[in-house]
Design an enzyme around this catalytic site. Structure first.
Site, PDB file in Angstrom:
ATOM      1  CB  CYS A 118     -22.329 -53.888 -35.666  1.00 42.88           C
ATOM      2  SG  CYS A 118     -23.012 -55.467 -35.154  1.00 42.88           S
ATOM      3  CG  HIS A 259     -23.905 -51.165 -33.100  1.00 42.63           C
ATOM      4  ND1 HIS A 259     -25.034 -51.653 -33.742  1.00 42.63           N
ATOM      5  CD2 HIS A 259     -23.218 -52.237 -32.647  1.00 42.63           C
ATOM      6  CE1 HIS A 259     -25.004 -52.978 -33.678  1.00 42.63           C
ATOM      7  NE2 HIS A 259     -23.926 -53.357 -33.024  1.00 42.63           N
ATOM      8  CG  ASN A 289     -26.230 -56.238 -32.102  1.00 39.09           C
ATOM      9  OD1 ASN A 289     -26.515 -55.595 -33.114  1.00 39.09           O
ATOM     10  ND2 ASN A 289     -24.996 -56.606 -31.809  1.00 39.09           N
TER      11      ASN A 289
HETATM   12  O1  UT7 Z   1     -22.392 -55.816 -32.318  1.00 42.23           O
HETATM   13  C1  UT7 Z   1     -21.177 -56.292 -32.771  1.00 42.23           C
HETATM   14  C2  UT7 Z   1     -20.126 -56.297 -31.747  1.00 42.23           C
HETATM   15  N1  UT7 Z   1     -20.478 -57.135 -30.643  1.00 42.23           N
HETATM   16  C3  UT7 Z   1     -20.375 -56.668 -29.419  1.00 42.23           C
HETATM   17  O2  UT7 Z   1     -20.056 -55.501 -29.237  1.00 42.23           O
HETATM   18  C4  UT7 Z   1     -20.599 -57.609 -28.270  1.00 42.23           C
HETATM   19  C5  UT7 Z   1     -19.467 -57.512 -27.289  1.00 42.23           C
HETATM   20  N2  UT7 Z   1     -19.575 -58.449 -26.166  1.00 42.23           N
HETATM   21  C6  UT7 Z   1     -20.543 -58.354 -25.216  1.00 42.23           C
HETATM   22  O3  UT7 Z   1     -21.439 -57.551 -25.319  1.00 42.23           O
HETATM   23  C7  UT7 Z   1     -20.419 -59.232 -24.004  1.00 42.23           C
HETATM   24  O4  UT7 Z   1     -19.149 -59.838 -24.000  1.00 42.23           O
HETATM   25  C8  UT7 Z   1     -21.511 -60.342 -23.886  1.00 42.23           C
HETATM   26  C9  UT7 Z   1     -22.836 -59.701 -23.544  1.00 42.23           C
HETATM   27  C10 UT7 Z   1     -21.599 -61.115 -25.183  1.00 42.23           C
HETATM   28  C11 UT7 Z   1     -21.167 -61.273 -22.739  1.00 42.23           C
HETATM   29  O5  UT7 Z   1     -21.030 -60.551 -21.530  1.00 42.23           O
HETATM   30  P1  UT7 Z   1     -19.731 -60.737 -20.607  1.00 42.23           P
HETATM   31  O6  UT7 Z   1     -19.924 -59.900 -19.416  1.00 42.23           O
HETATM   32  O7  UT7 Z   1     -18.525 -60.458 -21.456  1.00 42.23           O
HETATM   33  O8  UT7 Z   1     -19.841 -62.229 -20.220  1.00 42.23           O
HETATM   34  P2  UT7 Z   1     -18.770 -63.379 -20.424  1.00 42.23           P
HETATM   35  O9  UT7 Z   1     -18.782 -63.841 -21.827  1.00 42.23           O
HETATM   36  O10 UT7 Z   1     -17.468 -62.964 -19.834  1.00 42.23           O
HETATM   37  O11 UT7 Z   1     -19.376 -64.486 -19.516  1.00 42.23           O
HETATM   38  C12 UT7 Z   1     -19.452 -64.339 -18.078  1.00 42.23           C
HETATM   39  C13 UT7 Z   1     -20.113 -65.560 -17.504  1.00 42.23           C
HETATM   40  C14 UT7 Z   1     -19.528 -66.861 -18.004  1.00 42.23           C
HETATM   41  O12 UT7 Z   1     -19.572 -67.791 -16.939  1.00 42.23           O
HETATM   42  P3  UT7 Z   1     -18.269 -68.113 -16.061  1.00 42.23           P
HETATM   43  O13 UT7 Z   1     -17.250 -68.587 -17.032  1.00 42.23           O
HETATM   44  O14 UT7 Z   1     -17.907 -66.811 -15.418  1.00 42.23           O
HETATM   45  O15 UT7 Z   1     -18.763 -69.151 -15.101  1.00 42.23           O
HETATM   46  C15 UT7 Z   1     -20.475 -67.286 -19.094  1.00 42.23           C
HETATM   47  O16 UT7 Z   1     -20.474 -68.686 -19.276  1.00 42.23           O
HETATM   48  O17 UT7 Z   1     -21.503 -65.582 -17.904  1.00 42.23           O
HETATM   49  C16 UT7 Z   1     -21.789 -66.822 -18.550  1.00 42.23           C
HETATM   50  N3  UT7 Z   1     -22.770 -66.580 -19.599  1.00 42.23           N
HETATM   51  C17 UT7 Z   1     -24.086 -66.551 -19.376  1.00 42.23           C
HETATM   52  N4  UT7 Z   1     -24.795 -66.731 -18.254  1.00 42.23           N
HETATM   53  C18 UT7 Z   1     -26.134 -66.621 -18.346  1.00 42.23           C
HETATM   54  C19 UT7 Z   1     -22.557 -66.311 -20.922  1.00 42.23           C
HETATM   55  N5  UT7 Z   1     -23.727 -66.133 -21.554  1.00 42.23           N
HETATM   56  C20 UT7 Z   1     -24.692 -66.266 -20.604  1.00 42.23           C
HETATM   57  C21 UT7 Z   1     -26.093 -66.192 -20.631  1.00 42.23           C
HETATM   58  N6  UT7 Z   1     -26.772 -66.354 -19.496  1.00 42.23           N
HETATM   59  N7  UT7 Z   1     -26.770 -65.904 -21.774  1.00 42.23           N
END
Ligand code: UT7
Length: 335
Positions: A118, A259, A289
């Protein structure tokens, strides 16, 4: 006669982009994985993404270049260097830059691919600027093109909601106007982050095999939470530092060009810089992204909408796999 050795400065003299037609919206994703439009919008800011159906990364790059060449008197055969920033090259080799060179008819250009995920567009822009500052090259095409759909596992809700396909290109040329152009960069790598965001197989470490396919190692793997934490700090800190180092206040900055990985990371960066929301370029809602294409596509769209004007100070910033991150300070030079 007095010897004059004016420093050459690189400036963006043309922009272009290619947007694939097919739209993949949150409603469709709801039908293939356990997710919701509401979750995706609130956690990421993404509403829809584009999918390239027929063709590869080089085809998208070529279309972005064709769009760019419509707006400049520079001809493909005048291009000296082509840098393709991408994590989805058509093949491991030859370089996608060679395929683009041939397809656009850049008969005297050499080129290479730049892999920095990225942050690749920033790394490529600085590399292109340095080639121009050296005085050896005068016309450098810097392209960000990624067909992310080719490495996304559409059964993995953690990643499939995030990425899309897009290409965008800028032309760099020298200018003697010291008020415009690429003025400073702060770029970083830290390989200790390699396990948090990667595509494990297909390289020399894990060549393709039945096992790598069964284990889904040819798809993106991301520990989202881990990346989120370092991305928020990394992108915000470097954007703030480059402003400080150049004695810029938030009033001096016309736009942050971040980004587009997650709206929450972008908001945190703007907040650290003391910049209001109206001064942040955003297209994540429409494209998701798109890795190397996010920053040049923002520049292209905002320029074409008449929102950037000559003399505007821009801070470009990114964070991505590697880890890689950084910021570039430039003053816009196009009327
Ligand atoms: O571009 C290169 C660099 N990449 C980035 O900068 C990405 C960085 N990371 C992020 O943007 C975020 O971490 C994500 C958007 C990928 C995820 O968001 P988050 O707020 O960090 O969610 P999480 O991974 O902590 O998940 C929270 C909850 C989990 O459920 P529990 O364990 O709390 O019950 C996940 O299982 O959301 C759940 N979850 C989803 N729910 C619905 C994860 N993906 C999804 C989904 N839909 N697609």
């Amino acid at each position: 006669m007095q010897f004059q050795n004016k420093k050459k400065v690189a400036t963006i003299t043309a922009v272009g982009m290619y947007v694939p037609e097919k739209i993949l919206d949150n409603k469709y994703l709801e039908s293939i994985v356990d997710t919701s439009d509401e979750w995706i919008m609130t956690r990421t800011g993404i509403r829809e993404r584009r999918i390239m159906e027929n063709g590869a990364t080089s085809d998208m790059a070529v279309k972005a270049c064709e769009d760019l060449f419509k707006t400049t008197s520079v001809k493909p055969e005048e291009i000296d260097v082509i840098i393709v920033a991408t994590v989805t090259p058509d093949m491991l080799f030859p370089a996608t830059a060679c395929l683009v060179q041939e397809k656009i008819g850049a008969t005297k250009a050499w080129g290479f691919d730049l892999s920095a995920a990225c942050s690749a567009f920033l790394f490529a822009l600085q590399t292109g600027a340095s080639l121009i500052e050296s005085g050896t090259y005068k016309k450098v095409l810097v392209i960000g093109s990624d067909k992310m759909s080719s490495i996304v596992d559409y059964t993995d809700r953690n990643t499939c909601i995030l990425f899309g396909d897009l290409a965008s290109a800028v032309l760099l040329e020298p200018t003697e106007n010291q008020n415009i152009g690429i003025k400073d960069s702060m770029l970083f790598s830290d390989g200790s982050g390699k396990d948090a965001l990667q595509m494990k197989a297909g390289g020399s470490l894990n060549p393709a095999s039945h096992e790598t396919i069964d284990k889904k190692w040819h798809y993106i793997y991301q520990d989202g939470k881990a990346v989120f934490k370092v991305a928020v700090k990394g992108m915000a800190d470097v954007s703030y530092e480059i402003m400080k180092r150049n004695n810029l206040t938030s009033d001096d900055v016309a736009y942050l060009v971040p980004h587009q990985a997650n709206l929450r990371i972008i908001d945190a960066t703007a907040e650290r810089m003391g910049i209001s929301k109206e001064k942040v370029m955003i297209n994540i809602d429409r494209y998701g992204n798109t890795t190397a294409a996010t920053i040049p596509s923002c520049l292209t769209e905002y320029y074409r909408d008449g929102k950037i004007k000559k003399g505007d100070n821009l801070i470009l910033a990114a964070f991505g796999a590697g880890y890689t991150w950084g910021a570039i300070y430039l003053t816009w030079g196009l009327d």
